[in-house]
Design a protein around this motif. Sequence first.
Motif, PDB file in Angstrom:
ATOM      1  N   PHE A   1      -0.268   4.763  10.001  1.00 49.59           N
ATOM      2  CA  PHE A   1       0.405   3.874  10.258  1.00 49.59           C
ATOM      3  C   PHE A   1       0.199   3.308  11.810  1.00 49.59           C
ATOM      4  CE2 PHE A   1       4.195   5.223   7.038  1.00 49.59           C
ATOM      5  CZ  PHE A   1       3.402   4.887   5.910  1.00 49.59           C
ATOM      6  N   GLY A   2      -0.498   2.116  11.770  1.00 52.61           N
ATOM      7  CA  GLY A   2      -0.719   1.497  12.906  1.00 52.61           C
ATOM      8  C   GLY A   2       0.076   0.275  13.406  1.00 52.61           C
ATOM      9  N   HIS A   3       1.003   0.299  14.105  1.00 55.03           N
ATOM     10  CA  HIS A   3       2.087  -0.587  14.294  1.00 55.03           C
ATOM     11  C   HIS A   3       1.751  -1.549  15.423  1.00 55.03           C
ATOM     12  CE1 HIS A   3       4.326   2.236  11.772  1.00 55.03           C
ATOM     13  NE2 HIS A   3       4.071   3.118  12.504  1.00 55.03           N
ATOM     14  N   ALA A   4       2.168  -2.654  15.213  1.00 51.38           N
ATOM     15  CA  ALA A   4       2.049  -3.627  16.599  1.00 51.38           C
ATOM     16  C   ALA A   4       3.149  -3.279  17.261  1.00 51.38           C
ATOM     17  CB  ALA A   4       2.321  -5.011  16.014  1.00 51.38           C
ATOM     18  N   GLU A   5       2.700  -3.404  18.691  1.00 52.39           N
ATOM     19  CA  GLU A   5       3.723  -3.018  19.916  1.00 52.39           C
ATOM     20  C   GLU A   5       5.200  -4.390  19.732  1.00 52.39           C
ATOM     21  OE1 GLU A   5       2.906  -1.762  24.136  1.00 52.39           O
ATOM     22  OE2 GLU A   5       3.026  -3.991  23.850  1.00 52.39           O
ATOM     23  N   SER A   6       5.043  -5.259  19.098  1.00 52.37           N
ATOM     24  CA  SER A   6       5.845  -6.223  18.909  1.00 52.37           C
ATOM     25  C   SER A   6       6.821  -6.003  17.753  1.00 52.37           C
ATOM     26  CB  SER A   6       5.462  -7.692  18.897  1.00 52.37           C
ATOM     27  OG  SER A   6       4.589  -7.827  17.523  1.00 52.37           O
ATOM     28  N   ASP A   7       6.354  -5.176  16.783  1.00 55.25           N
ATOM     29  CA  ASP A   7       7.070  -5.006  15.294  1.00 55.25           C
ATOM     30  C   ASP A   7       8.356  -3.875  15.706  1.00 55.25           C
ATOM     31  OD1 ASP A   7       5.814  -7.100  14.373  1.00 55.25           O
ATOM     32  OD2 ASP A   7       4.395  -5.904  13.303  1.00 55.25           O
ATOM     33  N   LEU A   8       7.945  -2.909  16.281  1.00 52.56           N
ATOM     34  CA  LEU A   8       9.199  -1.712  16.482  1.00 52.56           C
ATOM     35  C   LEU A   8       9.148  -1.397  17.766  1.00 52.56           C
ATOM     36  CD1 LEU A   8       7.854   1.216  14.311  1.00 52.56           C
ATOM     37  CD2 LEU A   8       6.425  -0.291  15.590  1.00 52.56           C
ATOM     38  N   THR A   9      10.398  -0.679  18.180  1.00 55.99           N
ATOM     39  CA  THR A   9      10.516   0.096  19.160  1.00 55.99           C
ATOM     40  C   THR A   9       9.995   1.549  19.274  1.00 55.99           C
ATOM     41  OG1 THR A   9      12.813   0.685  18.872  1.00 55.99           O
ATOM     42  CG2 THR A   9      12.540  -1.622  19.891  1.00 55.99           C
TER      43      THR A   9
ATOM     44  N   HIS B   1       0.504  -3.086  11.056  1.00 58.26           N
ATOM     45  CA  HIS B   1       1.327  -4.097  11.529  1.00 58.26           C
ATOM     46  C   HIS B   1       2.044  -4.542  10.060  1.00 58.26           C
ATOM     47  CE1 HIS B   1      -1.629  -7.205  10.100  1.00 58.26           C
ATOM     48  NE2 HIS B   1      -2.392  -6.589  11.071  1.00 58.26           N
ATOM     49  N   GLY B   2       2.607  -3.408   9.470  1.00 57.04           N
ATOM     50  CA  GLY B   2       3.347  -3.587   8.008  1.00 57.04           C
ATOM     51  C   GLY B   2       4.598  -3.146   8.135  1.00 57.04           C
ATOM     52  N   PRO B   3       5.664  -3.591   7.411  1.00 59.92           N
ATOM     53  CA  PRO B   3       7.050  -3.185   7.369  1.00 59.92           C
ATOM     54  C   PRO B   3       7.144  -1.815   6.542  1.00 59.92           C
ATOM     55  CG  PRO B   3       6.687  -5.058   5.983  1.00 59.92           C
ATOM     56  CD  PRO B   3       5.556  -4.816   6.399  1.00 59.92           C
ATOM     57  N   VAL B   4       6.359  -0.818   6.944  1.00 64.52           N
ATOM     58  CA  VAL B   4       6.296   0.507   5.818  1.00 64.52           C
ATOM     59  C   VAL B   4       7.618   1.238   5.818  1.00 64.52           C
ATOM     60  CG1 VAL B   4       4.083   0.744   6.525  1.00 64.52           C
ATOM     61  CG2 VAL B   4       5.505   1.899   8.058  1.00 64.52           C
ATOM     62  N   GLY B   5       8.804   0.867   6.642  1.00 62.89           N
ATOM     63  CA  GLY B   5       9.743   1.608   6.467  1.00 62.89           C
ATOM     64  C   GLY B   5      10.840   0.894   5.841  1.00 62.89           C
TER      65      GLY B   5
ATOM     66  N   ALA C   1       0.690  -1.297  -0.077  1.00 62.39           N
ATOM     67  CA  ALA C   1      -0.057   0.050  -0.030  1.00 62.39           C
ATOM     68  C   ALA C   1       0.783   1.287   0.013  1.00 62.39           C
ATOM     69  CB  ALA C   1      -1.015  -0.041   1.036  1.00 62.39           C
ATOM     70  N   THR C   2       1.830   1.274   0.803  1.00 62.44           N
ATOM     71  CA  THR C   2       3.101   2.235   0.854  1.00 62.44           C
ATOM     72  C   THR C   2       3.572   2.590  -0.493  1.00 62.44           C
ATOM     73  OG1 THR C   2       3.026   1.794   3.197  1.00 62.44           O
ATOM     74  CG2 THR C   2       4.749   3.420   2.367  1.00 62.44           C
ATOM     75  N   ARG C   3       3.977   1.583  -1.057  1.00 64.79           N
ATOM     76  CA  ARG C   3       4.668   1.736  -2.355  1.00 64.79           C
ATOM     77  C   ARG C   3       3.673   2.190  -3.398  1.00 64.79           C
ATOM     78  NH1 ARG C   3       8.113  -4.105  -2.447  1.00 64.79           N
ATOM     79  NH2 ARG C   3       9.888  -3.363  -1.515  1.00 64.79           N
TER      80      ARG C   3
ATOM     81  N   GLY D   1       7.695  15.534   4.514  1.00 64.36           N
ATOM     82  CA  GLY D   1       6.460  16.585   4.351  1.00 64.36           C
ATOM     83  C   GLY D   1       5.171  15.754   4.176  1.00 64.36           C
ATOM     84  N   VAL D   2       5.183  14.512   4.812  1.00 65.26           N
ATOM     85  CA  VAL D   2       3.727  13.853   4.709  1.00 65.26           C
ATOM     86  C   VAL D   2       2.810  14.035   5.707  1.00 65.26           C
ATOM     87  CG1 VAL D   2       3.021  11.383   4.933  1.00 65.26           C
ATOM     88  CG2 VAL D   2       5.153  11.813   3.735  1.00 65.26           C
ATOM     89  N   ARG D   3       1.442  14.307   5.442  1.00 70.52           N
ATOM     90  CA  ARG D   3       0.593  14.445   6.487  1.00 70.52           C
ATOM     91  C   ARG D   3       0.260  13.136   6.916  1.00 70.52           C
ATOM     92  NH1 ARG D   3      -3.710  17.090   2.759  1.00 70.52           N
ATOM     93  NH2 ARG D   3      -2.507  15.598   1.233  1.00 70.52           N
ATOM     94  N   TYR D   4       0.482  12.878   8.273  1.00 65.80           N
ATOM     95  CA  TYR D   4       0.409  11.554   8.875  1.00 65.80           C
ATOM     96  C   TYR D   4       0.180  11.347  10.341  1.00 65.80           C
ATOM     97  CZ  TYR D   4       4.864  12.171  11.319  1.00 65.80           C
ATOM     98  OH  TYR D   4       5.728  12.407  12.171  1.00 65.80           O
ATOM     99  N   THR D   5      -0.388  10.306  10.710  1.00 67.59           N
ATOM    100  CA  THR D   5      -0.479   9.952  12.250  1.00 67.59           C
ATOM    101  C   THR D   5       0.294   8.467  12.124  1.00 67.59           C
ATOM    102  OG1 THR D   5      -2.611   8.815  11.838  1.00 67.59           O
ATOM    103  CG2 THR D   5      -2.405  10.959  12.814  1.00 67.59           C
ATOM    104  N   SER D   6       1.033   8.057  12.890  1.00 66.21           N
ATOM    105  CA  SER D   6       1.758   7.169  13.052  1.00 66.21           C
ATOM    106  C   SER D   6       2.060   6.464  14.539  1.00 66.21           C
ATOM    107  CB  SER D   6       3.187   7.206  12.487  1.00 66.21           C
ATOM    108  OG  SER D   6       4.063   5.940  12.459  1.00 66.21           O
ATOM    109  N   GLU D   7       1.593   5.436  14.924  1.00 71.84           N
ATOM    110  CA  GLU D   7       1.616   5.184  16.195  1.00 71.84           C
ATOM    111  C   GLU D   7       1.562   3.626  16.680  1.00 71.84           C
ATOM    112  OE1 GLU D   7      -2.490   5.883  18.135  1.00 71.84           O
ATOM    113  OE2 GLU D   7      -3.322   5.690  16.267  1.00 71.84           O
TER     114      GLU D   7
END
Length: 244
Positions: A175-183, A155-159, A137-139, A198-204
Amino acid sequence: MPIKTLQIPTPDGRADAFAAFPDHRERHPGVLMYADGFGIRPVLREMARELAGHGYYVLVPNPFYRHGPAPVIDLPEHIGEEVRPALMAQVMPLIEKHTAERVLSDADAYLRFLTTQPEVGAGPVAVTGYCIGGLLATRTAAAHPGRVAAVAAFHGPVGADGPDALAGITAQVHFGHAESDLTPQTLGELNRALDAAGVRYTSEIYPGTIHGFTMADTDAFDAAGLQRHWDRLLPLLDRTLAGS
């Protein structure tokens, strides 16, 4: 909510897919939904129906169509930890063969197909994805600025493609991340890259979740995490696609 089975023409053949959309004679904003690595199965149909019930035409392609129609591998009704390693051993070669070039070629075909369906309104679309589908989706959003108004990944490897890959995104992002996926440190690095682009985002990070938390047919499922996902996704689509 009707489900329509479809075949999407691509440069490499025809991708099997399905669409869910409201059952009345109107046009609706289009959403391209990428499945997780286990692909199209009942839980994806349920999620697509849920999203379609909010007024969207939801297209879900089989990203591994080059290897056969979905399900490409045999899946149990419930994907527990006891069977997950064996299933991942079958899935990972499919993911590894799905190169960035294939992803972008398919994304062109999927968006062209989505935007020409008679049930889809004019205007930009949204893209959402789960697990590896979040990266797809990000690509897709980065490759189609102006055409994709919103992108959400869970829970995707968006970076995975590095910070420069985010620069093409003009869509609004969640971007909605799993707690186990990244620090928290890794989250901060990702968010700084989004700021720099310059992206308009929420990432948590979604508290208490592990990878795959949206998928109700897995041991990773977390009901609160799935609800949080809807609480973030639906307002994003409403903001960006309301005029479509």
